[in-house]
Design an enzyme around this catalytic site. Sequence first.
Site, PDB file in Angstrom:
ATOM      1  N   GLY A 111       0.819  -1.220   0.000  1.00 28.04           N
ATOM      2  CA  GLY A 111       0.000   0.000   0.000  1.00 28.04           C
ATOM      3  C   GLY A 111       0.851   1.268   0.000  1.00 28.04           C
ATOM      4  CD  GLU A 114      -1.516  -1.022  -3.718  1.00 27.22           C
ATOM      5  OE1 GLU A 114      -1.649  -1.131  -2.488  1.00 27.22           O
ATOM      6  OE2 GLU A 114      -2.197  -1.673  -4.532  1.00 27.22           O
ATOM      7  CD  GLU A 134       0.676  -5.753  -1.810  1.00 29.85           C
ATOM      8  OE1 GLU A 134       1.810  -5.989  -2.309  1.00 29.85           O
ATOM      9  OE2 GLU A 134       0.228  -4.601  -1.691  1.00 29.85           O
TER      10      GLU A 134
HETATM   11  N1  CO8 Z   1       1.924  -3.562   8.966  1.00 28.95           N
HETATM   12  C1  CO8 Z   1       1.989  -3.551  10.307  1.00 28.95           C
HETATM   13  N2  CO8 Z   1       3.125  -3.400  10.992  1.00 28.95           N
HETATM   14  C2  CO8 Z   1       4.263  -3.271  10.290  1.00 28.95           C
HETATM   15  C3  CO8 Z   1       4.275  -3.270   8.890  1.00 28.95           C
HETATM   16  C4  CO8 Z   1       3.023  -3.424   8.217  1.00 28.95           C
HETATM   17  N3  CO8 Z   1       2.922  -3.384   6.889  1.00 28.95           N
HETATM   18  N4  CO8 Z   1       5.545  -3.139   8.458  1.00 28.95           N
HETATM   19  C5  CO8 Z   1       6.300  -3.046   9.560  1.00 28.95           C
HETATM   20  N5  CO8 Z   1       5.537  -3.113  10.667  1.00 28.95           N
HETATM   21  C6  CO8 Z   1       5.966  -3.062  12.070  1.00 28.95           C
HETATM   22  C7  CO8 Z   1       6.623  -4.375  12.508  1.00 28.95           C
HETATM   23  O1  CO8 Z   1       5.647  -5.328  12.856  1.00 28.95           O
HETATM   24  C8  CO8 Z   1       7.437  -3.897  13.675  1.00 28.95           C
HETATM   25  O2  CO8 Z   1       6.597  -3.719  14.782  1.00 28.95           O
HETATM   26  P1  CO8 Z   1       6.970  -4.429  16.207  1.00 28.95           P
HETATM   27  O3  CO8 Z   1       8.254  -3.760  16.602  1.00 28.95           O
HETATM   28  O4  CO8 Z   1       5.808  -4.063  17.069  1.00 28.95           O
HETATM   29  O5  CO8 Z   1       7.138  -5.863  15.944  1.00 28.95           O
HETATM   30  C9  CO8 Z   1       7.901  -2.509  13.239  1.00 28.95           C
HETATM   31  O6  CO8 Z   1       6.990  -2.086  12.204  1.00 28.95           O
HETATM   32  C10 CO8 Z   1       9.299  -2.479  12.668  1.00 28.95           C
HETATM   33  O7  CO8 Z   1       9.366  -3.448  11.618  1.00 28.95           O
HETATM   34  P2  CO8 Z   1      10.439  -4.648  11.560  1.00 28.95           P
HETATM   35  O8  CO8 Z   1      10.930  -4.967  12.933  1.00 28.95           O
HETATM   36  O9  CO8 Z   1       9.842  -5.745  10.774  1.00 28.95           O
HETATM   37  O10 CO8 Z   1      11.607  -3.918  10.749  1.00 28.95           O
HETATM   38  P3  CO8 Z   1      12.707  -4.641   9.834  1.00 28.95           P
HETATM   39  O11 CO8 Z   1      13.720  -3.597   9.538  1.00 28.95           O
HETATM   40  O12 CO8 Z   1      13.183  -5.903  10.447  1.00 28.95           O
HETATM   41  O13 CO8 Z   1      11.934  -5.025   8.483  1.00 28.95           O
HETATM   42  C11 CO8 Z   1      10.402  -4.633   6.637  1.00 28.95           C
HETATM   43  C12 CO8 Z   1      11.404  -3.997   7.658  1.00 28.95           C
HETATM   44  C13 CO8 Z   1      11.178  -5.502   5.655  1.00 28.95           C
HETATM   45  C14 CO8 Z   1       9.748  -3.479   5.900  1.00 28.95           C
HETATM   46  C15 CO8 Z   1       9.382  -5.488   7.410  1.00 28.95           C
HETATM   47  O14 CO8 Z   1       8.832  -4.716   8.460  1.00 28.95           O
HETATM   48  C16 CO8 Z   1       8.243  -5.958   6.556  1.00 28.95           C
HETATM   49  O15 CO8 Z   1       8.404  -6.903   5.810  1.00 28.95           O
HETATM   50  N6  CO8 Z   1       7.067  -5.319   6.702  1.00 28.95           N
HETATM   51  C17 CO8 Z   1       5.870  -5.715   5.967  1.00 28.95           C
HETATM   52  C18 CO8 Z   1       5.950  -5.243   4.531  1.00 28.95           C
HETATM   53  C19 CO8 Z   1       4.748  -5.716   3.759  1.00 28.95           C
HETATM   54  O16 CO8 Z   1       4.522  -6.903   3.594  1.00 28.95           O
HETATM   55  N7  CO8 Z   1       3.956  -4.760   3.257  1.00 28.95           N
HETATM   56  C20 CO8 Z   1       2.775  -5.048   2.464  1.00 28.95           C
HETATM   57  C21 CO8 Z   1       1.583  -5.129   3.348  1.00 28.95           C
HETATM   58  S1  CO8 Z   1       0.138  -5.671   2.491  1.00 28.95           S
HETATM   59  C22 CO8 Z   1      -0.428  -4.297   1.705  1.00 28.95           C
HETATM   60  O17 CO8 Z   1       0.146  -3.257   1.772  1.00 28.95           O
HETATM   61  C23 CO8 Z   1      -1.676  -4.492   0.905  1.00 28.95           C
HETATM   62  C24 CO8 Z   1      -2.217  -3.170   0.384  1.00 28.95           C
HETATM   63  C25 CO8 Z   1      -3.552  -3.380  -0.216  1.00 28.95           C
HETATM   64  C26 CO8 Z   1      -4.570  -3.662   0.835  1.00 28.95           C
HETATM   65  C27 CO8 Z   1      -5.806  -4.165   0.251  1.00 28.95           C
HETATM   66  C28 CO8 Z   1      -6.900  -4.279   1.299  1.00 28.95           C
HETATM   67  C29 CO8 Z   1      -7.190  -5.636   1.776  1.00 28.95           C
END
Ligand code: CO8
Length: 260
Positions: A111, A114, A134
């Site tokens: 997102g 996007e 995704e």
């Molecule tokens: N959602 C919620 N929390 C998140 C997200 C996210 N997308 N990304 C990071 N965070 C949080 C982590 O959970 C973490 O929180 P906590 O300390 O409480 O555990 C904090 O942010 C820091 O993140 P990391 O510890 O994971 O940091 P890293 O440096 O180790 O990793 C990354 C960074 C690689 C970016 C990793 O956080 C990651 O992979 N994040 C998810 C990325 C992802 O998959 N994004 C796509 C999400 S799906 C989407 O966007 C769909 C859009 C369309 C929606 C349609 C409607 C249904």
Amino acid sequence: MDAKNIQCEISEGVAVVTVNRPESLNALNSAVLAELECTLYGIEQDSTVKAVVLTGAGEKAFVAGADIKEMADMTSFEGHRFAQKGQRLILFIEKMSKPVIAAVNGYALGGGLELALACDVIYASENAKFGFPEVTLGIIPGFGGTQNLARLIGPNRAKELVFSGRIIPAAKGLDWGIANEVVPLSELKEKALGLAREMAKNGAIAVGYAKDAIVNGLNMTKEDGFRYESSLFGVLFATEDQKEGMGAFVEKRKAKFQGK
Ligand code: CO8
């Protein structure tokens, strides 16, 4: 609305809007989407604002996607509503009459990418990363990503990115035409602000019509797009800005546009 997750600062005709949820890498939950929509709606109504810079708080992420923790337990109906909410925001940015520049200061995933793709220009920092993870979560991009990415960089590269869930560095994003420019993180905000201020100095109606012609023209046949462009071109001759712009050229002085 009390916007806890969004900061907005306005100066010299430019609004800098920051998604401010760094503890979650600025992930988009329902509250962020609502506050962002409300903030941008206010900016659209504010005639003192001529251009917008959209960025994320901190040095790690622009927006790391929709909030996975919020989405994890959604029903099919809730997922659909959530996607619609996001798409409404994306379409609103695309239809805004003011240019919006994304200053991508780190991860722009799902997102978040996007959101950046909805903007008119993407400037990225050297540590920026683009991707659509995704499919690694069992879903697909739902805020318009499949449509906007394929239109921007072509279907084959879009498929490579979306089907693999691969995250690419800023330099590759530049090479593929996702980013307009890549600069050191320390220079990103100034660079985006500089471009926004340059745009803000021009005739605001003309800039808005140019955006309208390009964005809407992309969904038309070329002939319809030409017709649309000439209609907008003609309407501009009814504005004071056109008289001022051309008058200033003839009188060899700088134009002072009023946005009228
Ligand atoms: N959602 C919620 N929390 C998140 C997200 C996210 N997308 N990304 C990071 N965070 C949080 C982590 O959970 C973490 O929180 P906590 O300390 O409480 O555990 C904090 O942010 C820091 O993140 P990391 O510890 O994971 O940091 P890293 O440096 O180790 O990793 C990354 C960074 C690689 C970016 C990793 O956080 C990651 O992979 N994040 C998810 C990325 C992802 O998959 N994004 C796509 C999400 S799906 C989407 O966007 C769909 C859009 C369309 C929606 C349609 C409607 C249904």
